[in-house]
Design a protein around this motif. Structure first.
Motif, short mmCIF file in Angstrom:
data_model
loop_
_atom_site.label_atom_id
_atom_site.label_comp_id
_atom_site.label_asym_id
_atom_site.label_seq_id
_atom_site.Cartn_x
_atom_site.Cartn_y
_atom_site.Cartn_z
N ASP A 1 125.50 -7.75 23.16
CA ASP A 1 127.00 -8.35 22.86
C ASP A 1 127.16 -9.89 23.19
O ASP A 1 127.17 -10.32 24.33
N TYR B 1 136.92 -10.08 35.95
CA TYR B 1 138.02 -9.24 35.35
C TYR B 1 138.55 -8.58 36.68
O TYR B 1 137.91 -8.55 37.68
N ASN C 1 136.34 -6.60 14.06
CA ASN C 1 136.31 -7.11 15.45
C ASN C 1 135.02 -6.71 16.08
O ASN C 1 134.22 -6.14 15.59
N PHE D 1 137.81 -13.08 18.19
CA PHE D 1 138.96 -13.15 18.73
C PHE D 1 139.50 -14.72 19.06
O PHE D 1 138.60 -15.73 19.19
N ASP E 1 142.34 -10.77 14.72
CA ASP E 1 141.20 -10.16 15.09
C ASP E 1 139.96 -10.58 14.25
O ASP E 1 140.16 -10.48 12.92
N ALA E 2 138.80 -10.54 14.45
CA ALA E 2 137.49 -10.79 13.71
C ALA E 2 136.21 -10.54 14.47
O ALA E 2 136.11 -10.74 15.60
N HIS F 1 130.69 -13.60 23.95
CA HIS F 1 130.98 -14.98 24.79
C HIS F 1 129.94 -16.11 24.69
O HIS F 1 129.74 -16.85 25.32
N SER G 1 134.95 -3.17 26.15
CA SER G 1 134.21 -2.70 24.98
C SER G 1 133.19 -2.16 25.00
O SER G 1 132.64 -1.47 24.25
N LYS H 1 137.87 -17.07 21.86
CA LYS H 1 136.43 -16.92 21.90
C LYS H 1 136.01 -18.38 21.53
O LYS H 1 136.63 -19.28 20.91
N THR I 1 134.42 -4.87 18.92
CA THR I 1 134.43 -3.63 19.44
C THR I 1 133.91 -2.73 18.35
O THR I 1 133.23 -1.83 18.81
N SER J 1 132.10 -11.48 18.51
CA SER J 1 133.77 -11.29 18.56
C SER J 1 134.37 -12.85 18.08
O SER J 1 133.82 -14.00 18.63
C1 LIG Z 1 136.12 -9.97 23.48
C2 LIG Z 1 135.19 -9.17 24.02
C3 LIG Z 1 134.64 -8.13 23.10
C4 LIG Z 1 135.61 -7.47 22.11
O1 LIG Z 1 135.88 -8.38 21.10
P1 LIG Z 1 136.98 -7.80 20.06
O2 LIG Z 1 136.58 -8.78 18.75
O3 LIG Z 1 138.48 -7.99 20.79
O4 LIG Z 1 136.85 -6.39 19.77
C5 LIG Z 1 133.56 -7.28 23.47
N1 LIG Z 1 132.76 -7.61 24.70
C6 LIG Z 1 133.17 -8.67 25.18
C7 LIG Z 1 132.28 -9.11 26.35
C8 LIG Z 1 134.48 -9.43 25.05
O5 LIG Z 1 134.60 -10.57 25.90
#
Ligand SMILES: *Cc1c(COP(=O)(O)O)cnc(C)c1O
Length: 368
Positions: free
Chosen positions: A157, A311, A59, A183, A193-194, A160, A88, A186, A61, A181
């Motif tokens: 990161d 959020y 994942n 998820f 999870d991946a 998104h 995260s 996404k 994170t 991510s």
């Molecule tokens: C979804 C997300 C993550 C974490 O992703 P996971 O794969 O669920 O661990 C990290 N940063 C942002 C901004 C996210 O939206």
């Protein structure tokens, strides 16, 4: 009419044969950790991003945590991260033993403020995590220069931002590494999870791979204490089947965003999302701002339009960070955003009729 926030079944229906055969081939092969689908996905994803290496992980994170460790972040270090993001990008800093230093965001684009980064740098600053939030690129050029000048490691990161771009450079390729991510919701989502990290550095790629595999690249190699966070073979096969559609899905999101923009443009009560000039935005979320956010959300819910809040609380105000005693004055923009943002439904299979229905009801709410 019902408008869900997302609909993963519609996407599956559109690519059912490819997905089913990808899954069956893994199950028939009887090989569930490691194997060909992982290499194939890693190679294709790295190529699409224009990066030399992709390391599949459990994942994102874990990807952020492992990136910090592999880049040498240690206790006593400070890592700058946006106050406005998913948790995260902050929690992994403390997990790595370092101190998170929160920077407020730009009110126009939701992304980390370059001025706030500059004000947060100390002699202990070891790394910076930037988040291309909602699919919008951060202002990379001044940030990359700043990191080079000050010897700060840069982690993007991109959870998104699959294939978003800044002046032609794809998300994840401007810093030391990019973390993604997959998820399920996404822009490129697995069926569980991946995640992955991309990087141009061969030594960093090896180090990350070791971090995700008990400190080794091969069986029974344990060069240091690490963890287990490998990409599932089944998820890799699914992601590989989905990857050829990603650009077209991002384009559909852009068309939906343009339609929202056109239909909501007359409402002075709303602030609509903007795209940073020179960038490709991929609209992971379409986030509007309004002082009457809670009442508008309630009204839309009553008319079967599902919305979400990304959020409800800025990260420094979460109970997890209560001990740091932050006040709203420390992060004025994030403090306002947590009361005013509303994410409207946006996913590739959303129809023009659904978008019109949403926009009609937003007009009704404001008596227009
Ligand atoms: C979804 C997300 C993550 C974490 O992703 P996971 O794969 O669920 O661990 C990290 N940063 C942002 C901004 C996210 O939206």
């Amino acid at each position: 009419m019902k408008v869900p926030f997302f609909d993963l079944t519609a996407q599956y229906a559109s690519i059912k044969n490819d997905i089913d055969s990808a899954i069956h081939s893994v199950v028939r092969g009887g090989y569930f950790v490691g194997g060909r689908p992982i290499k194939e996905f890693e190679t294709s994803f790295a190529a699409q991003c224009g990066s030399h290496h992709c390391i599949g992980l459990g994942n994102a994170t874990d990807g952020l945590f492992i990136a910090l460790k592999a880049l040498g972040v240690k206790p006593g270090d400070e890592v700058i991260t946006p106050a406005w993001s998913w948790i995260s990008s902050a929690e992994v800093i403390s997990l790595a033993g370092a101190k998170p230093v929160f920077a407020d965001v730009d009110p126009r684009y939701f992304t980390i403020s370059v001025e706030a980064i500059k004000a947060s740098i100390t002699s202990k600053t070891r790394a910076l995590i930037v988040v291309h939030l909602y699919g919008q690129m951060v202002d990379l050029e001044p940030i990359v220069n700043l990191c080079k000048e000050r010897g700060i490691k840069l982690i993007e990161d991109c959870s998104h931002a699959h294939l978003a771009a800044y002046n032609g450079r794809i998300a994840g390729t401007s810093g030391d590494c990019g973390v993604f991510s997959f998820f399920p919701t996404k822009n490129l989502g697995a069926y569980g999870d991946a995640g992955c990290v991309i990087t141009d550095s061969e030594p960093l790629a090896q180090n990350i791979r070791r971090w995700a595999n008990h400190g080794g690249l091969i069986k029974d190699e344990h060069l240091f204490e690490a963890t287990n966070s490998r990409l599932d073979t089944l998820q890799a096969a699914i992601l590989k089947a989905k990857l050829p559609h990603l650009l077209q899905w991002n384009n559909a999101r852009n068309r939906h965003a343009a339609r929202y923009h056109k239909l909501l443009g007359d409402l002075k009560e709303l602030t609509l999302p903007e795209t940073r000039p020179g960038c490709i935005h991929i609209f992971h979320q379409y986030v509007i701002q309004t002082a009457q956010r809670d009442a508008l959300q309630h009204f839309l819910t009553q008319h079967e339009i599902q919305t979400l809040i990304h959020y409800p609380k800025a990260i420094p105000f979460e109970p997890a960070y209560q001990h740091l005693n932050f006040s709203e004055h420390d992060f004025p923009i994030s403090s306002r955003l947590q009361n005013e943002v509303l994410s409207l439904p946006i996913f590739p299979e959303l129809t023009p009729d659904q978008i019109e229905y949403v926009c009609d009801h937003i007009h009704k709410f404001y008596g227009k």
